[in-house]
Enzyme design. Sequence first.
Site, PDB file in Angstrom:
ATOM      1  N   PHE A 115       0.827  -1.196   0.000  1.00  0.00           N
ATOM      2  CA  PHE A 115       0.000   0.000   0.000  1.00  0.00           C
ATOM      3  C   PHE A 115       0.868   1.255   0.000  1.00  0.00           C
ATOM      4  O   PHE A 115       1.176   1.804  -1.046  1.00  0.00           O
ATOM      5  CB  PHE A 115      -0.974  -0.005   1.192  1.00  0.00           C
ATOM      6  CG  PHE A 115      -1.945  -1.162   1.159  1.00  0.00           C
ATOM      7  CD1 PHE A 115      -2.870  -1.298   0.142  1.00  0.00           C
ATOM      8  CD2 PHE A 115      -1.914  -2.132   2.147  1.00  0.00           C
ATOM      9  CE1 PHE A 115      -3.765  -2.358   0.107  1.00  0.00           C
ATOM     10  CE2 PHE A 115      -2.801  -3.196   2.133  1.00  0.00           C
ATOM     11  CZ  PHE A 115      -3.728  -3.314   1.111  1.00  0.00           C
ATOM     12  N   CYS A 116       1.250   1.710   1.173  1.00  0.00           N
ATOM     13  CA  CYS A 116       1.915   3.003   1.300  1.00  0.00           C
ATOM     14  C   CYS A 116       3.356   3.008   0.795  1.00  0.00           C
ATOM     15  O   CYS A 116       3.807   4.012   0.243  1.00  0.00           O
ATOM     16  CB  CYS A 116       1.830   3.484   2.737  1.00  0.00           C
ATOM     17  SG  CYS A 116       0.106   3.660   3.272  1.00  0.00           S
ATOM     18  N   ILE A 117       4.073   1.916   0.964  1.00  0.00           N
ATOM     19  CA  ILE A 117       5.448   1.855   0.432  1.00  0.00           C
ATOM     20  C   ILE A 117       5.401   1.908  -1.088  1.00  0.00           C
ATOM     21  O   ILE A 117       6.047   2.747  -1.727  1.00  0.00           O
ATOM     22  CB  ILE A 117       6.187   0.593   0.928  1.00  0.00           C
ATOM     23  CG1 ILE A 117       6.339   0.601   2.455  1.00  0.00           C
ATOM     24  CG2 ILE A 117       7.533   0.440   0.228  1.00  0.00           C
ATOM     25  CD1 ILE A 117       7.223   1.689   3.016  1.00  0.00           C
ATOM     26  N   THR A 120       3.985   5.384  -2.428  1.00  0.00           N
ATOM     27  CA  THR A 120       4.898   6.505  -2.196  1.00  0.00           C
ATOM     28  C   THR A 120       6.134   6.406  -3.082  1.00  0.00           C
ATOM     29  O   THR A 120       6.606   7.420  -3.599  1.00  0.00           O
ATOM     30  CB  THR A 120       5.263   6.600  -0.705  1.00  0.00           C
ATOM     31  OG1 THR A 120       4.052   6.817   0.038  1.00  0.00           O
ATOM     32  CG2 THR A 120       6.236   7.735  -0.437  1.00  0.00           C
TER      33      THR A 120
END
Length: 174
Positions: A115-117, A120
């Site tokens: 998700f966030c890794i 980003t």
Amino acid sequence: MADALLIIDMQTGLYDGPAKPFARERVLATINQLIERARHADAPIFVARHTGPAGSPIEAGSPLWQLWHELKVDESRDHLFNKTRPSCFLGTNLEQQLKAAQVKGIVIAGMKTQFCIDTTCRVAVELGFSVVLPQDGHTCMDTPLLKAEAIIEHHNATLAGVFVKRARAAEISF
């Protein structure tokens, strides 16, 4: 070499929730080593906290929203910020802070890999930053379809080359 370290979502509710992240102690130790190396080089450290809406378990200020107590972040000198989306850039001033600090290359570590890794890393490249992904510096939990280790290996392979320079954390310098 990188100019800054970005740590994503190393919060009590994710790190120590009902489903434990894969190799969480090793990943925490790896991130803490990156923090020490960044500090020694006087590289800025940015720390994202995922923030849920009012009433959610990770609403701002709640116990589960707090950074994990063993993460060696120094709130008096590191740049902490809140986000509400998988991207650390959407709805935050991270891009402006990085540019103001003349950062061109970022090491991205933390949670959750898929998700966030992932998001980003991709957005950072679109914004013109180079990204170093420590292949041993991010983690997630098992899903009904895939074990966390497979998710991590898949994202290390998928992101490498086009989006990130993949390296072992011990090889990364600031």
